[in-house]
Design a protein around this motif. Structure first.
Motif, mmCIF file in Angstrom:
data_model
loop_
_atom_site.group_PDB
_atom_site.id
_atom_site.type_symbol
_atom_site.label_atom_id
_atom_site.label_comp_id
_atom_site.label_asym_id
_atom_site.label_seq_id
_atom_site.Cartn_x
_atom_site.Cartn_y
_atom_site.Cartn_z
ATOM 1 N N VAL A 349 0.836 -1.207 0.000
ATOM 2 C CA VAL A 349 0.000 0.000 0.000
ATOM 3 C C VAL A 349 0.868 1.254 0.000
ATOM 4 C CG1 VAL A 349 -1.601 1.361 1.413
ATOM 5 C CG2 VAL A 349 -2.020 -1.062 1.025
ATOM 6 N N VAL A 350 1.902 1.250 0.817
ATOM 7 C CA VAL A 350 2.768 2.428 0.948
ATOM 8 C C VAL A 350 3.425 2.779 -0.388
ATOM 9 C CG1 VAL A 350 4.882 3.280 2.044
ATOM 10 C CG2 VAL A 350 3.170 2.066 3.400
ATOM 11 N N THR A 351 3.852 1.787 -1.138
ATOM 12 C CA THR A 351 4.590 2.031 -2.384
ATOM 13 C C THR A 351 3.708 1.990 -3.620
ATOM 14 O OG1 THR A 351 5.124 -0.328 -2.671
ATOM 15 C CG2 THR A 351 6.660 1.010 -1.357
ATOM 16 N N LYS A 352 2.432 1.737 -3.457
ATOM 17 C CA LYS A 352 1.530 1.537 -4.599
ATOM 18 C C LYS A 352 1.513 2.756 -5.528
ATOM 19 C CE LYS A 352 -2.650 0.672 -3.247
ATOM 20 N NZ LYS A 352 -3.705 1.675 -3.486
ATOM 21 N N THR A 353 1.715 2.518 -6.831
ATOM 22 C CA THR A 353 1.699 3.596 -7.819
ATOM 23 C C THR A 353 0.561 3.454 -8.818
ATOM 24 O OG1 THR A 353 3.263 2.388 -9.235
ATOM 25 C CG2 THR A 353 4.201 3.972 -7.671
ATOM 26 N N THR A 354 -0.099 2.302 -8.831
ATOM 27 C CA THR A 354 -1.260 2.101 -9.703
ATOM 28 C C THR A 354 -2.385 1.483 -8.888
ATOM 29 O OG1 THR A 354 -0.500 -0.092 -10.418
ATOM 30 C CG2 THR A 354 0.157 1.797 -11.778
ATOM 31 N N ASP A 355 -3.599 1.860 -9.231
ATOM 32 C CA ASP A 355 -4.755 1.397 -8.480
ATOM 33 C C ASP A 355 -5.973 1.625 -9.366
ATOM 34 O OD1 ASP A 355 -5.896 0.955 -5.436
ATOM 35 O OD2 ASP A 355 -7.161 2.345 -6.558
ATOM 36 N N ILE A 356 -6.903 0.688 -9.387
ATOM 37 C CA ILE A 356 -8.050 0.816 -10.289
ATOM 38 C C ILE A 356 -8.916 2.017 -9.953
ATOM 39 C CG2 ILE A 356 -8.152 -1.608 -10.948
ATOM 40 C CD1 ILE A 356 -10.328 -2.025 -8.868
ATOM 41 N N PHE A 357 -8.830 2.520 -8.710
ATOM 42 C CA PHE A 357 -9.601 3.703 -8.325
ATOM 43 C C PHE A 357 -8.735 4.952 -8.176
ATOM 44 C CE2 PHE A 357 -12.318 0.211 -6.739
ATOM 45 C CZ PHE A 357 -13.483 0.519 -7.448
ATOM 46 N N GLY A 358 -7.442 4.833 -8.427
ATOM 47 C CA GLY A 358 -6.568 5.990 -8.372
ATOM 48 C C GLY A 358 -6.045 6.342 -7.001
ATOM 49 N N VAL A 359 -6.202 5.464 -6.025
ATOM 50 C CA VAL A 359 -5.748 5.742 -4.660
ATOM 51 C C VAL A 359 -4.330 5.194 -4.499
ATOM 52 C CG1 VAL A 359 -6.265 5.526 -2.204
ATOM 53 C CG2 VAL A 359 -8.125 5.521 -3.871
ATOM 54 N N THR A 360 -3.336 6.056 -4.642
ATOM 55 C CA THR A 360 -1.939 5.628 -4.577
ATOM 56 C C THR A 360 -1.139 6.556 -3.674
ATOM 57 O OG1 THR A 360 -1.344 6.956 -6.521
ATOM 58 C CG2 THR A 360 -2.027 4.680 -6.917
ATOM 59 N N ALA A 361 -0.325 5.953 -2.805
ATOM 60 C CA ALA A 361 0.538 6.751 -1.929
ATOM 61 C C ALA A 361 1.835 7.120 -2.630
ATOM 62 C CB ALA A 361 0.834 5.980 -0.648
ATOM 63 N N SER A 362 2.393 6.163 -3.377
ATOM 64 C CA SER A 362 3.640 6.375 -4.132
ATOM 65 C C SER A 362 4.780 6.838 -3.225
ATOM 66 C CB SER A 362 3.417 7.392 -5.265
ATOM 67 O OG SER A 362 2.413 6.961 -6.143
ATOM 68 N N LEU A 363 4.914 6.189 -2.077
ATOM 69 C CA LEU A 363 5.947 6.538 -1.108
ATOM 70 C C LEU A 363 7.054 5.485 -1.091
ATOM 71 C CD1 LEU A 363 3.630 7.548 1.872
ATOM 72 C CD2 LEU A 363 5.008 9.122 0.474
ATOM 73 N N PRO A 364 8.231 5.817 -0.567
ATOM 74 C CA PRO A 364 9.270 4.800 -0.396
ATOM 75 C C PRO A 364 8.824 3.737 0.598
ATOM 76 C CG PRO A 364 10.160 7.026 -0.154
ATOM 77 C CD PRO A 364 8.670 7.155 -0.151
ATOM 78 N N ALA A 365 9.364 2.542 0.451
ATOM 79 C CA ALA A 365 9.013 1.444 1.355
ATOM 80 C C ALA A 365 9.466 1.739 2.767
ATOM 81 C CB ALA A 365 9.645 0.145 0.861
ATOM 82 N N LEU A 366 8.667 1.275 3.720
ATOM 83 C CA LEU A 366 9.045 1.349 5.127
ATOM 84 C C LEU A 366 10.101 0.286 5.414
ATOM 85 C CD1 LEU A 366 5.423 1.587 6.552
ATOM 86 C CD2 LEU A 366 7.079 3.460 6.469
ATOM 87 N N VAL A 367 11.076 0.621 6.232
ATOM 88 C CA VAL A 367 12.164 -0.311 6.530
ATOM 89 C C VAL A 367 12.145 -0.631 8.022
ATOM 90 C CG1 VAL A 367 14.650 -0.700 6.462
ATOM 91 C CG2 VAL A 367 13.540 0.631 4.636
ATOM 92 N N GLY A 368 11.975 -1.908 8.329
ATOM 93 C CA GLY A 368 11.937 -2.334 9.718
ATOM 94 C C GLY A 368 13.325 -2.525 10.277
ATOM 95 N N PRO A 369 13.455 -3.296 11.367
ATOM 96 C CA PRO A 369 12.351 -4.061 11.969
ATOM 97 C C PRO A 369 11.457 -3.193 12.849
ATOM 98 C CG PRO A 369 14.361 -4.423 13.193
ATOM 99 C CD PRO A 369 14.745 -3.563 12.024
#
Length: 431
Positions: A349-369
């Motif tokens: 979800v955080v890195t999503k750049t495409t979505d059938i409804f246009g809901v995209t965060a387009s953020l860098p991945a979260l890095v754990g732990p």
């Protein structure tokens, strides 16, 4: 002829005159013409028309379940700000606490419309069971079960105890059992569809809905809400994220959120951060912020965008991101938490750049732990952004243990009309 057009929802009005008016305070929905109506509901044409009317009751105008659930959750969960204190029901919810009482018409309309949907859906399901064309019948059953499950889920979201049957002086059950009743209804519909796949004749009449996909999505939602994490994980995994299901609108039946937002007299987003602050504040580059809000007017002020953008903008029944976040949460809440897989799903979800409804965060991945608590906080944050103004925020706040200071109200008082006509109505919650 069995065809019915989903956008021509006004055709059902004549057939729905047998139902109680929305102002009725009883849930038995009796009418002197019941016998003749029951005969009429033996035909696929009448069942189809009533099924379309059920969607109308759920989605359209300010008495429907959809608008009132978004409004009640939006004010209670600090997603919305009130623009005009002359709107008394909204003012009560915006003020919160004891200001919200059994006179609130937003709550009453949500309550009454939900039970009307449940009652009408039960009638269609019973009538469809008797049809000879089982493939058409399974489509009808699946279609109305979507609205029945949504309505059961809605009342279980806002009230601590709920009736799950229709009649006079019906008993109340714990809200968790309300969610489980919705799941049972979905299971029944899925069984009918498995036995007799939905006919193309029926599915062609509801092109905006993937019925089976939507049923699995709602089952995943209510399994999560009722603490059945393994089931939620399984059901979310069965949902195709490339097949959307929406409530559609046209010039005759417009998007109710847009009509309210356009008036600029009721509510708008509380702020550009969707009401989130501190550790939960969105990243300034999160593209979901400009999806859900916009600056407009002179001087420019914050306005709702997204699924309220135009009079014909569809409103999704569920978002792909919701299913992904259900997986993330279910992994994190298992008896033995799987934090690695939880983070993998969250990052989708955080890195999503495409979505059938246009809901995209387009953020860098979260890095754990991350610890379990940290991960759950991140899931809550991204649910609050991804699912803004979906009617789900209040349920999320309780489930994630947010302090009551962040809410305007946790559970709702029962409408006076219910209390006056059902001696089983519980005492109102204190908050």
């Amino acid at each position: 002829m069995k065809n019915f057009k989903i956008k021509s929802i006004y055709i059902a009005c004549g057939l729905l005159t047998f139902a109680s008016s929305i102002s009725s305070c009883k849930k038995d929905f009796e009418d002197p013409s019941r016998a003749s109506v029951d005969v009429a509901l033996g035909s696929s044409q009448a069942l189809s028309a009533v099924a379309v009317g059920i969607q109308r009751t759920y989605t359209l105008n300010r008495t429907g379940v959809l608008f009132n659930s978004i409004t009640a959750s939006g004010f209670s969960g600090n997603e919305l700000k009130l623009l005009n204190s002359g709107n008394i029901p909204e003012l009560q919810l915006s003020t919160g606490g004891n200001a919200v009482d059994g006179t609130n018409t937003i709550l009453f309309n949500m309550w009454a419309s939900s039970f009307k949907v449940i009652d009408e859906s039960n009638k269609v399901i019973a009538g469809a069971e008797a049809l000879g064309d089982k493939a058409y019948a399974s489509g009808l059953i699946g279609y109305v079960t979507i609205f029945k499950a949504l309505s059961l889920g809605t009342i279980s979201t806002f009230w601590q105890q709920v009736p799950v049957t229709i009649g006079k002086n019906v008993p109340f059950v714990n809200r968790t059992d309300g969610y489980k009743t919705a799941i049972a209804a979905i299971d029944n519909a899925l069984a009918k569809i498995a036995a007799n796949p939905i006919s193309t004749q029926f599915s062609g009449t509801v092109p905006n809905l993937n019925i089976e996909n939507t049923l699995h999505a709602l089952k995943a939602r209510y399994a999560l809400f009722s603490g059945q994490y393994a089931l939620a994980l399984t059901e979310a995994g069965l949902v195709s994220l490339s097949s959307g299901s929406s409530f559609t609108f046209d010039n005759a039946n417009i998007n109710i959120l847009n009509s309210v937002i356009a008036s600029n007299n009721v509510f708008q987003p509380i702020d550009a951060n969707l009401g989130l602050g501190g550790a939960f504040a969105p990243d300034v580059t999160d593209k979901r912020l400009v999806f859900y809000t916009k600056m407009e007017g002179s001087p420019a002020t914050i306005r709702m965008n997204g699924f309220a953008a135009t009079t014909t903008t569809p409103i999704p029944i569920f978002l792909p991101g919701e299913m992904i976040l259900i997986k993330a949460e279910a992994y994190a809440r298992q008896t033995t938490p799987d934090l690695n897989n939880s983070l993998i799903e969250l990052n989708k979800v955080v890195t999503k750049t495409t979505d059938i409804f246009g809901v995209t965060a387009s953020l860098p991945a979260l890095v754990g732990p991350y610890t379990q608590a940290q991960l759950l906080d991140l899931i809550y944050k991204h649910r609050s952004i991804e699912l803004y103004a979906s009617g789900l925020k209040l349920e999320d706040m309780r489930r994630f243990g947010r302090p009551v200071s962040e809410m305007k109200r946790s559970f709702m008082p029962y409408p006076f009309q219910e209390r006056d006509n059902n001696t089983n109505t519980p005492a109102n919650p204190t908050f």
